[in-house]
Write a protein that holds these residues in place. Structure first.
Motif, short mmCIF file in Angstrom:
data_model
loop_
_atom_site.label_atom_id
_atom_site.label_comp_id
_atom_site.label_asym_id
_atom_site.label_seq_id
_atom_site.Cartn_x
_atom_site.Cartn_y
_atom_site.Cartn_z
N LEU A 142 0.82 -1.21 0.00
CA LEU A 142 0.00 0.00 0.00
C LEU A 142 0.86 1.26 0.00
N GLN A 143 1.96 1.24 0.74
CA GLN A 143 2.88 2.39 0.73
C GLN A 143 3.39 2.62 -0.69
N SER A 144 3.75 1.57 -1.37
CA SER A 144 4.28 1.70 -2.73
C SER A 144 3.24 2.27 -3.67
N VAL A 145 2.00 1.84 -3.54
CA VAL A 145 0.93 2.35 -4.40
C VAL A 145 0.70 3.84 -4.13
N VAL A 146 0.62 4.21 -2.85
CA VAL A 146 0.42 5.61 -2.49
C VAL A 146 1.57 6.46 -3.03
N ALA A 147 2.79 6.00 -2.85
CA ALA A 147 3.95 6.76 -3.32
C ALA A 147 3.94 6.91 -4.83
N ARG A 148 3.59 5.87 -5.54
CA ARG A 148 3.56 5.94 -7.01
C ARG A 148 2.48 6.89 -7.48
N MET A 149 1.30 6.81 -6.85
CA MET A 149 0.21 7.72 -7.23
C MET A 149 0.61 9.16 -6.95
N ALA A 150 1.25 9.41 -5.83
CA ALA A 150 1.68 10.77 -5.50
C ALA A 150 2.73 11.25 -6.49
N ALA A 151 3.60 10.37 -6.90
CA ALA A 151 4.66 10.75 -7.84
C ALA A 151 4.09 11.16 -9.19
N LEU A 152 2.92 10.67 -9.52
CA LEU A 152 2.30 10.99 -10.80
C LEU A 152 1.50 12.29 -10.78
N LEU A 153 1.35 12.88 -9.59
CA LEU A 153 0.64 14.15 -9.48
C LEU A 153 1.45 15.27 -10.14
N PRO A 154 0.78 16.33 -10.56
CA PRO A 154 1.51 17.50 -11.03
C PRO A 154 2.40 18.02 -9.90
N ASP A 155 3.47 18.73 -10.27
CA ASP A 155 4.45 19.18 -9.29
C ASP A 155 3.85 19.89 -8.08
N ALA A 156 2.96 20.85 -8.31
CA ALA A 156 2.39 21.62 -7.20
C ALA A 156 1.57 20.73 -6.27
N ALA A 157 0.79 19.84 -6.83
CA ALA A 157 -0.03 18.94 -6.01
C ALA A 157 0.85 17.97 -5.22
N CYS A 158 1.89 17.47 -5.86
CA CYS A 158 2.80 16.57 -5.16
C CYS A 158 3.51 17.30 -4.02
N GLN A 159 3.90 18.54 -4.26
CA GLN A 159 4.56 19.32 -3.21
C GLN A 159 3.60 19.56 -2.05
#
Length: 89
Positions: A18-35
């Motif tokens: 689950l951590q890996s899935v969350v991290a991957r989904m977050a990594a795919l967000l636009p820069d501002a949203a990820c930040q």
């Protein structure tokens, strides 16, 4: 391995997945949203007003193996995975 140890290992495996899935989904967000998400993870990994993380306190009846990871440490682990995933994309 006892049934309890097998169950604990299965839970650890599920959490890691689950951590890996969350991290991957977050990594795919636009820069501002990820930040924004990363900022939130940093904030939630710190206890307010210098208070102790409630999950760091031992609770009667909860096995020590289950209480070993505090909420703050969990958030820090997810943040590290998000950052690592962002570097790979």
């Amino acid at each position: 391995m006892t049934p309890q140890e097998m169950e604990l290992q299965a839970l650890r495996t599920r959490v890691a997945a689950l951590q890996s899935v969350v991290a991957r989904m977050a990594a795919l967000l636009p820069d501002a949203a990820c930040q924004t998400l990363c900022d939130w993870l940093v904030q939630t990994s710190m206890a307010p007003d210098g208070q102790e993380d409630p999950s760091a306190v031992s609770i009667a009846g909860v096995p020590a193996a289950l209480g070993g990871m505090t909420r703050a440490a969990e958030m820090e682990d997810i943040l590290a995975l998000v950052r690592h995933s962002r570097e790979k994309t």
